[in-house]
Design an enzyme around this catalytic site. Sequence first.
Site, short mmCIF file in Angstrom:
data_model
loop_
_atom_site.label_atom_id
_atom_site.label_comp_id
_atom_site.label_asym_id
_atom_site.label_seq_id
_atom_site.Cartn_x
_atom_site.Cartn_y
_atom_site.Cartn_z
N HIS A 117 -8.10 16.61 -4.60
CA HIS A 117 -6.65 16.71 -4.65
C HIS A 117 -6.03 15.40 -5.16
CE1 HIS A 117 -2.91 18.54 -2.48
NE2 HIS A 117 -2.56 17.74 -3.46
N HIS A 157 3.15 11.06 -1.72
CA HIS A 157 1.98 11.77 -2.25
C HIS A 157 2.13 11.82 -3.76
CE1 HIS A 157 -1.01 14.66 -3.18
NE2 HIS A 157 -0.18 15.66 -3.39
N ASP A 194 -7.01 -7.56 -0.74
CA ASP A 194 -5.65 -8.00 -0.40
C ASP A 194 -4.83 -6.87 0.20
OD1 ASP A 194 -5.78 -10.67 -1.18
OD2 ASP A 194 -5.21 -10.25 -3.25
N TYR A 217 -0.13 -16.19 3.39
CA TYR A 217 0.40 -15.82 2.08
C TYR A 217 1.88 -15.48 2.23
CZ TYR A 217 0.97 -13.12 -2.25
OH TYR A 217 1.38 -12.64 -3.47
N HIS A 225 -0.18 12.42 -7.74
CA HIS A 225 -1.42 12.78 -8.47
C HIS A 225 -1.69 11.69 -9.50
CE1 HIS A 225 -1.67 17.32 -7.36
NE2 HIS A 225 -0.93 16.70 -6.48
#
Lengths: 231, 231, 231, 231
Positions: free
Chosen positions: D168, D94, D119, D225, D96
Amino acid sequence: MIEELKKSVFQANLDLVKHGLVIHTWGNASGRDKTTGLIVIKPSGISYKSMRPDDMVIINPEGKIVEGKNKPSTDAPTHLLLYRNYSSIGGIVHTHSTYATSWAQAGEDIPPLGTTHADHYYGEVPCTRKLNENEVNSEYEINTGKVIIERLGNIDPLAVPSVLVNCHGPFCWGLDAEEAVYNAVALEEIARIAFYTVVLGKKEPVDKFLLDKHFHRKHGKGAYYGQDKPK
Amino acid sequence: MIEELKKSVFQANLDLVKHGLVIHTWGNASGRDKTTGLIVIKPSGISYKSMRPDDMVIINPEGKIVEGKNKPSTDAPTHLLLYRNYSSIGGIVHTHSTYATSWAQAGEDIPPLGTTHADHYYGEVPCTRKLNENEVNSEYEINTGKVIIERLGNIDPLAVPSVLVNCHGPFCWGLDAEEAVYNAVALEEIARIAFYTVVLGKKEPVDKFLLDKHFHRKHGKGAYYGQDKPK
Amino acid sequence: MIEELKKSVFQANLDLVKHGLVIHTWGNASGRDKTTGLIVIKPSGISYKSMRPDDMVIINPEGKIVEGKNKPSTDAPTHLLLYRNYSSIGGIVHTHSTYATSWAQAGEDIPPLGTTHADHYYGEVPCTRKLNENEVNSEYEINTGKVIIERLGNIDPLAVPSVLVNCHGPFCWGLDAEEAVYNAVALEEIARIAFYTVVLGKKEPVDKFLLDKHFHRKHGKGAYYGQDKPK
Amino acid sequence: MIEELKKSVFQANLDLVKHGLVIHTWGNASGRDKTTGLIVIKPSGISYKSMRPDDMVIINPEGKIVEGKNKPSTDAPTHLLLYRNYSSIGGIVHTHSTYATSWAQAGEDIPPLGTTHADHYYGEVPCTRKLNENEVNSEYEINTGKVIIERLGNIDPLAVPSVLVNCHGPFCWGLDAEEAVYNAVALEEIARIAFYTVVLGKKEPVDKFLLDKHFHRKHGKGAYYGQDKPK
């Protein structure tokens, strides 16, 4: 000779990262050997951190692997088509650099808004049309090369050494891989300045005579920028 | 004496790169020797990586090479005209720094939108008019100097130590090359903050009394910013 | 004791540069000694490169120099007024950081647009009114402190540890100089995210209950973020 | 085994800082042990500078601390709910990060505007609805996990390995903590390019067949790929 080329293509790939044009494995560089016509290109999906010169792949103009233990970049067919079509170019790079890619995603040519642009591109940096469903589903990478060539038309690829592929990103080239990187760096900064200029409200290209002046100050017979070339 | 100047002009050129104002060879710095009036300037098109102090070119005020094996910057005639016209300045730099160049490409003065600006420029950072076809095709670099001087008019060049050349980029100056770099760094940040401010919707310049306060807090007889000068 | 404070204020000034909040001499940091109430502050106009801990200036709450060979920052009267008015704060920094200054130049509060903001500011980051001509021409730096205090009103300065001075830039504070720097870093990133959010078209502040939740998760009696404090 | 995981989760937390996705303590990373199902997660509010591998906290799937002297990240309940709901993922981060958070604050999905996006994400990067007052005031971190799961619906979390939490910021995941960091880096650049593209005036997603082509070129059975996987 080809060993030197492997080193310089390897270095060109690292330089894309060093200049902030590529993160993860989002780019590739290649070079053409003048004598043999063989192409040295980045292997597909190999991390820049662990990559070594010997990881470079050597392919012939038809794409057959001549040397190397890895598969070449998935974009190799695009590179090959450009090399076959333009005998003057000796190096190609493809990046997803931030501002150039933003213009590509917007599907817009970058207009020549100042002399920074005119010093490097004799006119707008062209953006291709979108590929249609057939072109995407079959021979996608070759068709990517085809729309670049279609968009360039009769423009000298060394006078406009970059094209934006619509919804994708830039391909840049030059006399060799090092010059292709040089042009990719210039393009990203030109795309960035153009972005801010457009946000400030200006979209009209510079006067044709200013474009001529700056481009020809640096390129061609009347050029007077830089030092006299030896010999 | 001139050897010291060569070193400081060399350093000023490198500092433009270090501060992120110049990539490739997109800039140049020069300085004037107070005793002889000779100008030391960057050579044309030489890579910053390989450049040495001895690569600097010494020219007289008419542009004749006095010392040095290289050709001077193609912008030398612009520098010379500014030196001849303004006896107070001892250093000049030219860059294509991102935000300042964006304002130049937009063809707009940078309005004084806050005290950061007012601390360094006594009024807007002026942008020149465009050069016309004749001015571009003949004596282009001299005419670039002429529109700078025309735009400054009777403004003290040390109170407004930068001008944006329309569709081109900034020229900055100061008492010496080091101060010219200092002003180029300040200009780029001021241009950047002004860009964001304008995007946020504010275009009106600060009150004249705030401009006066901040400029005179740092400059001139009533200045009280910084330490007392020795002697 | 005061020697430790000199070192920490010195370090706080350097940290402003390290975090990219200050270029040239565009900022200052100070700290208050808890025992004596003396203030340690950056000297005026001294380059960050050559500055040493012993260059810090010690002044008493009325601004008289108690120790130090230099003049204090021209912004010292603003710092002193804030210290006198808010007994809870022990460190203050002033910067011209790019995005926070852009909001200040636009003359707008930074609205709380997300939890990043709410984690650090219990409500908008307030922007002062403009100073009028009298306030600028006489006791300018004291009046700068006065409009900050006027704008804060009955807001707890530790719940909203920054104010934008209109057409100028941010002042930030905290329990000590280090925390003031911490808040200045947070403010700049919050100002930057808010800028992009507004460009994307969103201007409404978060719900009051989300603001409450995030602020009180980190601050005050019910806080459960971080580790339990020793003792 | 769990010692190795502690090291890799520790490294993933540091990598968030190294890649510029996290300042201060604004982020966290966790990983799941395949054998035991235990979760290793960053401790709450510990500075990245002083953090050591042994500061990592080991919790069981219900959130009980199994090993470690610190409290786990306040976001641990969100991580746990995602692990419980998606057996395929082995790492979560997580952040910011600036541009992804700006889209989250704007409350908008990031549309797939080009192949860089395609992609990595098979469709838009989804943004959750806002939490209501009850969801914020009671079991906030669990409810944050619930709106992520609600928004993903029947999307394969490995085909769309990030969700923006409204007002958030982003949560990203992958097969392990390292891949979650990789995806967080990709997301931030994709969010950035999308921001510039939208400012240039383009908002329509790419053609479905181009999205299919690029996603499946890299993912799933027909992928071509990268290098062939050993074994």
